[in-house]
Design a protein around this motif. Sequence first.
Motif, short mmCIF file in Angstrom:
data_model
loop_
_atom_site.label_atom_id
_atom_site.label_comp_id
_atom_site.label_asym_id
_atom_site.label_seq_id
_atom_site.Cartn_x
_atom_site.Cartn_y
_atom_site.Cartn_z
N VAL A 160 0.82 -1.19 0.00
CA VAL A 160 0.00 0.00 0.00
C VAL A 160 0.87 1.26 0.00
O VAL A 160 0.53 2.26 -0.64
CB VAL A 160 -1.00 0.00 1.18
N TYR A 161 2.06 1.20 0.64
CA TYR A 161 2.93 2.38 0.65
C TYR A 161 3.49 2.66 -0.74
O TYR A 161 3.61 3.81 -1.15
CB TYR A 161 4.07 2.19 1.64
N ASN A 163 1.98 1.85 -3.44
CA ASN A 163 0.86 2.38 -4.22
C ASN A 163 0.58 3.84 -3.92
O ASN A 163 0.23 4.59 -4.82
CB ASN A 163 -0.39 1.54 -3.97
N VAL A 164 0.73 4.23 -2.66
CA VAL A 164 0.57 5.65 -2.32
C VAL A 164 1.57 6.45 -3.15
O VAL A 164 1.22 7.43 -3.80
CB VAL A 164 0.80 5.91 -0.82
N LYS A 166 3.09 5.61 -5.91
CA LYS A 166 2.78 5.57 -7.35
C LYS A 166 1.64 6.50 -7.68
O LYS A 166 1.67 7.23 -8.68
CB LYS A 166 2.41 4.15 -7.76
N ILE A 179 9.98 6.73 1.00
CA ILE A 179 9.11 5.60 1.34
C ILE A 179 9.93 4.36 1.70
O ILE A 179 9.80 3.83 2.80
CB ILE A 179 8.11 5.32 0.20
N TYR A 183 10.96 3.11 5.64
CA TYR A 183 10.30 1.86 6.00
C TYR A 183 11.32 0.83 6.50
O TYR A 183 11.08 0.11 7.46
CB TYR A 183 9.53 1.28 4.81
#
Lengths: 270, 258, 264
Positions: A160-161, A163-164, A166, A179, A183
């Motif tokens: 999901v990170y 995707n955020v 992107k 990101i 992480y």
Amino acid sequence: MSTKTTRTQDILDRTPSSIALYRLLVPFVIVGLWELLSRWIGPRVLPGPVHTFSALYEGIQSGWVIPNTNVTMQAVVISFLIATVIGGVTGLILGFNKPAYDIVEPFFLSFYSVPKITMYPIFLFIFGVGLNTKVGFATFSSFFPMLIITMGAVRSIDDVYINVGKSLQVSRYQMFRHIVLPYILVQLVVALRLTFNSAFLAVILVELFAARSGLGLVLQHAMGTFNSEEILIVVTVLAVIAFVINIIFYGAQQLLEERWNMTSDEQMGI
Amino acid sequence: MSLTGLSSLPYSKQIRLGRATLLVAILATLELVGRAEWFDQLTYVPLSTMVETAYGLLVSGELTDDIITTIGLVFVSFVSATLVALVIGWFLWRHDKVKQVLDPYLIVLYAMPIFVFYPMFIIVFGLNVFPIVLIAFAMSVTIIIISTANGLAKVPDVLIDVGRSMGLSRREQFRHVIFPAAVPYIFTGLKLGFVYAFIGVIASEFILSNSGLGYQISWYYQQFQTADMYAVLLIVITLAVVVNLGLIRIEDRLHRRT
Amino acid sequence: MAKLEINNVSKTYNANKPNSVEAVRDVSCELDEGEFFSVIGPTGCGKSTLMKMVAGLIEPTEGEITLDGESITGPREDIGVVFQEDSTFPWRSTLENVEFGLEMRGVGKQERRDRAHDILELVGLSGFEDNYPSELSGGMRQRVAIARTLALNPDLMLMDEPFGALDEQTRLILGGELLRICQETNQTTMFITHSITEAAFLSDRVFVMSARPGEIKELVEVDIERPRDESIMTSDRFNEITDDLWEALKSEAQIGFEQSMTVD
Ligand SMILES: Nc1ncnc2c1ncn2[C@@H]1O[C@H](COP(=O)(O)OP(=O)(O)O)[C@@H](O)[C@H]1O
Ligand SMILES: [Mg+2]
């Protein structure tokens, strides 16, 4: 608002000052036990802490402790740095490539369990005795924890990170810097610590086995002459260095975990 | 097989194929580097020579004592470390204050180059198997303590409540709920503990001792019996890898249950 | 011309492989400027898949999606996404999370700070600027994620079950706030949910998806006047609409449930 107070309360509960105090006492307890042990076994075989510390002081004065420590630590630091860079970059590359990761992971995990010191003769055959061989071997042995943890950390990134990132059309650099890196940061700190420890152990083993200088060589001589005083001096120096460095890395890890409430990878058992 | 045929395979088959290819490539490299004669016979021998020599050593019985010694020492160190660590880990779990005080020290102890105590142990106990067992024990015990204490602490409260709501006694609770729930975590510690016990024994033998597989490697090295040295090294690596793969397998299975 | 057009879009994962999954089949619909459009369907019916295609995160196997007449081929600046999972960055404070998109686009520090403060005010998080996500409740974290997207002022906002993981009361409260925010900003929004009440409460139109592969099953118009507030939930018209939605959804939910029982 309520979350804020409970959390502060939480931290207070977990590290009340009494625990911090007891923690500070632990080293004294260890030194005390050492003293008792020395009295029990006999100070000739196992010199006590007072004797050892004064001998350490004399050793520093007479000039053999510091130069030998320098020789050892120089090799440790150089191999640590090289292993970090090579292992980290390789880990990132493999971590971002799922099929490659899935293929190589069991190889690296199993090779991690091999007692690498037994491969040191190969390095000696090829490069001879010297600083390069020492550094080469320590780099080789400490490369693995860095690589294994880094690639595992990258793989563990929640989709999901990504995707955020992107969906916000961040650049590749931004994706990495803002990101991926944050992480995996906690796990990288763990990796750095284990890499340092591997390099440290590798250098000592190598110096014990075949070297021309360094604390390991001192150990080897002392062992041959049953000089337990000198052994304890070296052990004390090495233990203090390992302790200080590990506490620093561990403190950084705790700080990050506490603040972000993120945990490190469990793969290496920590 | 054509490339399209390859990509139509299920992913897990593709990965297995990839691993097999990589393994073959590694073995082939080990063989060809020896064949290419970049190094002389004293530096490196081809894989086939290593295998042949290892086979000879195993069949002739020359290594039997060393293998038994090494495996025996690993076993003794690992089992005693496990027993001690389970008890200490359980104690730390029961006494959270003590655990909090000791936590950073356990982490640091796990990271310490324990091996520097080997020369000291030799002076105190003499050059026999005792210092080796002690080193391997010390290298193995910490991680098992950490994983036991943390594993038990990680058991979800709701599972404990389920047990309580069914009126289980403390003992039943531990036996049927807490321990089984913590097993996957504890096993990771056991796996690493085993690895470190193995490394501890072999490294001690290699640095200074008079028997065992580690000792044989350094002895053959000093005698310039390169082929024999590589043969024993191959045995050690194979042993480490096979046991480790087995442990990883069990671990994966345990973790799938959680 | 409609703002967003979805034309005969299908998606099959792992097409031509033994493990292929047909997630979305031949979906077409249109969103008008300023419209609040919901997609409702049983779990696993392909809602997230549809949304990711609109977001340009994955490509349709067939069909085309256009925004303002322009085909969507990848993520775009004018589309904002709020994901189903918690997507707040644990290493950034609330304020830093909300500033994230602006920062990545090179907006100056002062400007993005001001903007973030405004948005935090709008979503009711003033006073939590310096807290980290781990210090916030699930509902508050989801507000942060919404604020992070709103801060970019997207032309089209996509929300994938943003309140899915929250309890009923929090959902209702956040739904009410979302309604207020959308009425204030007149934001074109595609909202994905599996809650009938939520869909009827917020939307101008609701699109009911069938069980997998997701197809258009029904399009329900929510002809209740705006501005709305919680009081509409007790109106007869609202109940009629939720009944219609439930009627359309019931059989699909059953099929979806049975699909989810097959272990692979
Ligand atoms: N990346 C993927 N690869 C393969 N199958 C997927 C993938 N993502 C989703 N699916 C499958 O597609 C179907 C629809 O998923 P999704 O769009 O997430 O449903 P929803 O959001 O409606 O619950 C599910 O059966 C899911 O298992
Ligand atoms: Mg979904």
